[in-house]
Scaffold this motif. Structure first.
Motif, PDB file in Angstrom:
ATOM      1  N   GLU A 110       0.814  -1.223   0.000  1.00  0.00           N
ATOM      2  CA  GLU A 110       0.000   0.000   0.000  1.00  0.00           C
ATOM      3  C   GLU A 110       0.845   1.269   0.000  1.00  0.00           C
ATOM      4  OE1 GLU A 110      -3.403   0.387   2.640  1.00  0.00           O
ATOM      5  OE2 GLU A 110      -3.082  -1.688   3.267  1.00  0.00           O
ATOM      6  N   LEU A 111       2.098   1.156   0.391  1.00  0.00           N
ATOM      7  CA  LEU A 111       2.912   2.340   0.613  1.00  0.00           C
ATOM      8  C   LEU A 111       3.389   2.968  -0.691  1.00  0.00           C
ATOM      9  CD1 LEU A 111       5.053   0.954   3.554  1.00  0.00           C
ATOM     10  CD2 LEU A 111       3.365   2.796   3.725  1.00  0.00           C
ATOM     11  N   PRO A 112       3.500   4.291  -0.716  1.00  0.00           N
ATOM     12  CA  PRO A 112       4.110   4.951  -1.872  1.00  0.00           C
ATOM     13  C   PRO A 112       5.626   4.783  -1.840  1.00  0.00           C
ATOM     14  CG  PRO A 112       3.584   6.552  -0.180  1.00  0.00           C
ATOM     15  CD  PRO A 112       3.042   5.236   0.294  1.00  0.00           C
ATOM     16  N   ASP A 113       6.300   5.406  -2.771  1.00  0.00           N
ATOM     17  CA  ASP A 113       7.756   5.349  -2.839  1.00  0.00           C
ATOM     18  C   ASP A 113       8.369   5.865  -1.541  1.00  0.00           C
ATOM     19  OD1 ASP A 113      10.409   5.367  -3.510  1.00  0.00           O
ATOM     20  OD2 ASP A 113      10.191   6.652  -5.270  1.00  0.00           O
ATOM     21  N   LEU A 114       9.251   5.082  -0.928  1.00  0.00           N
ATOM     22  CA  LEU A 114       9.864   5.471   0.351  1.00  0.00           C
ATOM     23  C   LEU A 114      11.318   5.902   0.188  1.00  0.00           C
ATOM     24  CD1 LEU A 114       8.470   2.748   2.798  1.00  0.00           C
ATOM     25  CD2 LEU A 114       7.557   5.028   2.312  1.00  0.00           C
ATOM     26  N   GLU A 115      11.679   6.319  -1.002  1.00  0.00           N
ATOM     27  CA  GLU A 115      13.039   6.792  -1.246  1.00  0.00           C
ATOM     28  C   GLU A 115      13.371   7.926  -0.286  1.00  0.00           C
ATOM     29  OE1 GLU A 115      16.615   6.499  -2.860  1.00  0.00           O
ATOM     30  OE2 GLU A 115      14.989   5.520  -3.982  1.00  0.00           O
ATOM     31  N   GLY A 116      14.482   7.781   0.461  1.00  0.00           N
ATOM     32  CA  GLY A 116      14.910   8.806   1.398  1.00  0.00           C
ATOM     33  C   GLY A 116      14.237   8.747   2.757  1.00  0.00           C
ATOM     34  N   LYS A 117      13.290   7.828   2.942  1.00  0.00           N
ATOM     35  CA  LYS A 117      12.594   7.706   4.223  1.00  0.00           C
ATOM     36  C   LYS A 117      13.349   6.753   5.153  1.00  0.00           C
ATOM     37  CE  LYS A 117       8.707   9.913   2.918  1.00  0.00           C
ATOM     38  NZ  LYS A 117       8.086  11.061   3.607  1.00  0.00           N
ATOM     39  N   ILE A 118      13.229   7.005   6.451  1.00  0.00           N
ATOM     40  CA  ILE A 118      13.760   6.108   7.478  1.00  0.00           C
ATOM     41  C   ILE A 118      12.601   5.260   7.996  1.00  0.00           C
ATOM     42  CG2 ILE A 118      14.807   5.978   9.770  1.00  0.00           C
ATOM     43  CD1 ILE A 118      16.076   8.746   9.149  1.00  0.00           C
ATOM     44  N   TRP A 119      12.779   3.957   7.964  1.00  0.00           N
ATOM     45  CA  TRP A 119      11.737   3.043   8.454  1.00  0.00           C
ATOM     46  C   TRP A 119      12.216   2.421   9.763  1.00  0.00           C
ATOM     47  CZ3 TRP A 119       6.858   2.154   6.565  1.00  0.00           C
ATOM     48  CH2 TRP A 119       6.149   1.106   7.144  1.00  0.00           C
ATOM     49  N   VAL A 120      11.532   2.730  10.844  1.00  0.00           N
ATOM     50  CA  VAL A 120      11.852   2.158  12.148  1.00  0.00           C
ATOM     51  C   VAL A 120      11.054   0.865  12.297  1.00  0.00           C
ATOM     52  CG1 VAL A 120      11.789   2.496  14.638  1.00  0.00           C
ATOM     53  CG2 VAL A 120      12.325   4.419  13.126  1.00  0.00           C
ATOM     54  N   ASP A 121      11.762  -0.227  12.543  1.00  0.00           N
ATOM     55  CA  ASP A 121      11.147  -1.550  12.620  1.00  0.00           C
ATOM     56  C   ASP A 121      11.150  -2.053  14.062  1.00  0.00           C
ATOM     57  OD1 ASP A 121      10.243  -4.151  12.192  1.00  0.00           O
ATOM     58  OD2 ASP A 121      12.261  -4.888  11.753  1.00  0.00           O
ATOM     59  N   PRO A 122       9.986  -1.996  14.746  1.00  0.00           N
ATOM     60  CA  PRO A 122       9.918  -2.495  16.117  1.00  0.00           C
ATOM     61  C   PRO A 122       9.272  -3.885  16.227  1.00  0.00           C
ATOM     62  CG  PRO A 122       8.028  -1.123  15.704  1.00  0.00           C
ATOM     63  CD  PRO A 122       8.761  -1.273  14.382  1.00  0.00           C
ATOM     64  N   VAL A 123       9.014  -4.527  15.079  1.00  0.00           N
ATOM     65  CA  VAL A 123       8.151  -5.705  15.080  1.00  0.00           C
ATOM     66  C   VAL A 123       8.923  -6.984  15.371  1.00  0.00           C
ATOM     67  CG1 VAL A 123       6.501  -7.047  13.719  1.00  0.00           C
ATOM     68  CG2 VAL A 123       6.638  -4.567  13.413  1.00  0.00           C
ATOM     69  N   PRO A 130      12.579  -1.994   0.042  1.00  0.00           N
ATOM     70  CA  PRO A 130      13.976  -1.878  -0.397  1.00  0.00           C
ATOM     71  C   PRO A 130      14.488  -0.448  -0.524  1.00  0.00           C
ATOM     72  CG  PRO A 130      12.549  -2.506  -2.229  1.00  0.00           C
ATOM     73  CD  PRO A 130      11.715  -2.613  -0.984  1.00  0.00           C
ATOM     74  N   LYS A 131      13.603   0.545  -0.678  1.00  0.00           N
ATOM     75  CA  LYS A 131      14.066   1.914  -0.843  1.00  0.00           C
ATOM     76  C   LYS A 131      14.189   2.668   0.484  1.00  0.00           C
ATOM     77  CE  LYS A 131      12.516   2.655  -5.583  1.00  0.00           C
ATOM     78  NZ  LYS A 131      11.777   3.566  -6.501  1.00  0.00           N
ATOM     79  N   ALA A 132      13.668   2.108   1.547  1.00  0.00           N
ATOM     80  CA  ALA A 132      13.727   2.769   2.851  1.00  0.00           C
ATOM     81  C   ALA A 132      15.047   2.464   3.557  1.00  0.00           C
ATOM     82  CB  ALA A 132      12.560   2.327   3.725  1.00  0.00           C
ATOM     83  N   GLN A 133      15.465   3.360   4.430  1.00  0.00           N
ATOM     84  CA  GLN A 133      16.641   3.150   5.277  1.00  0.00           C
ATOM     85  C   GLN A 133      16.141   2.581   6.601  1.00  0.00           C
ATOM     86  OE1 GLN A 133      18.942   6.791   5.478  1.00  0.00           O
ATOM     87  NE2 GLN A 133      18.418   7.281   3.358  1.00  0.00           N
ATOM     88  N   LEU A 134      16.375   1.312   6.828  1.00  0.00           N
ATOM     89  CA  LEU A 134      15.728   0.625   7.935  1.00  0.00           C
ATOM     90  C   LEU A 134      16.577   0.637   9.195  1.00  0.00           C
ATOM     91  CD1 LEU A 134      13.396  -2.297   7.600  1.00  0.00           C
ATOM     92  CD2 LEU A 134      15.100  -2.445   9.411  1.00  0.00           C
ATOM     93  N   VAL A 135      15.923   0.919  10.317  1.00  0.00           N
ATOM     94  CA  VAL A 135      16.563   0.902  11.633  1.00  0.00           C
ATOM     95  C   VAL A 135      15.727   0.026  12.562  1.00  0.00           C
ATOM     96  CG1 VAL A 135      17.237   2.265  13.652  1.00  0.00           C
ATOM     97  CG2 VAL A 135      17.555   3.207  11.351  1.00  0.00           C
ATOM     98  N   LYS A 136      16.351  -0.958  13.171  1.00  0.00           N
ATOM     99  CA  LYS A 136      15.675  -1.785  14.172  1.00  0.00           C
ATOM    100  C   LYS A 136      15.696  -1.035  15.505  1.00  0.00           C
ATOM    101  CE  LYS A 136      13.718  -5.720  15.361  1.00  0.00           C
ATOM    102  NZ  LYS A 136      12.482  -6.177  14.686  1.00  0.00           N
ATOM    103  N   ALA A 137      14.521  -0.830  16.093  1.00  0.00           N
ATOM    104  CA  ALA A 137      14.445  -0.094  17.356  1.00  0.00           C
ATOM    105  C   ALA A 137      13.105  -0.384  18.027  1.00  0.00           C
ATOM    106  CB  ALA A 137      14.580   1.412  17.112  1.00  0.00           C
TER     107      ALA A 137
END
Length: 202
Positions: free
Chosen positions: A78-91, A121-128
């Motif tokens: 469902e998400l649009p282009d996430l180029e340049g976005k930071i994705w925080v993954d708490p799951v 794949p376009k997001a900068q992912l951080v586990k937190a």
């Protein structure tokens, strides 16, 4: 900062409260916006605004995926282009069964964040935040021994710094433990969750 959160369950709303109390603007996505608006008001969240997926995705460069593990793939579509976005993954890879029990799913030895990174794949992912518990949200970062540490991991130094800065504003102490491969130690089967108390910074 502006923070976008996907998922308005207990965990998503707890994170919204954490960031809201720190003075950040929070946009939170839900499929039930009217009900969420009432919940936000009842919790006294003055800087939190319900919205659809597209609005929340565009609200900030820092986005948090606080939906259940099995819903991540559908959200990613469902998400649009996430180029340049930071994705925080708490799951964590939990699934609630029909009888109310919770099962920890196998990821075949792969860090969960590596799986999520493939979905986005376009997001900068951080586990937190995946080790945060309800008492931490209620009691806050301070203990009699010091402040609670919030370990984070990721492959993008600039994204790690941004998420670390966000965590500092909440009163918790961010510590970078390594890259996404290293983030496996933060997961339910890893060594850190096995500790009897959270990590404390004196």
């Amino acid at each position: 900062m502006d923070v976008g959160i996907f998922g308005a369950g207990h965990f998503g709303l707890s994170l919204a409260g954490l960031f809201d109390r720190a003075g950040h603007t929070v946009h939170i996505a839900s499929r039930h916006l009217d009900e969420l608006s009432d919940t936000v008001a009842a919790r006294g969240l003055r800087h939190t605004y319900p919205g659809d997926v597209e609005l929340v995705a565009g609200s900030s460069t820092i986005l948090v995926g606080a939906v259940p593990w099995l819903e991540l793939a559908a959200l990613a579509k469902e998400l649009p282009d996430l180029e340049g976005k930071i994705w925080v993954d708490p799951v964590n890879p939990y699934v609630r069964e029909a009888d109310g029990s919770v099962t920890l799913l196998s990821t075949d030895g792969r860090p969960t964040s590596s799986v999520v990174a493939e979905l986005l794949p376009k997001a900068q992912l951080v586990k937190a935040f995946n080790g945060f518990t309800t008492p931490m949200f209620h009691s806050g970062p301070l203990t009699s021994m010091g402040r609670i540490v919030a370990p984070i991991a990721g492959d993008h130094p600039a994204a790690l710094c941004r998420v670390a800065d966000l965590i500092k504003t909440t009163g918790f102490v961010p510590i970078i433990i390594g890259n996404l491969t290293d983030s496996v130690i933060l997961e339910p089967r890893g060594p850190l969750p096995a500790l009897s108390i959270p990590l404390i910074a004196p």
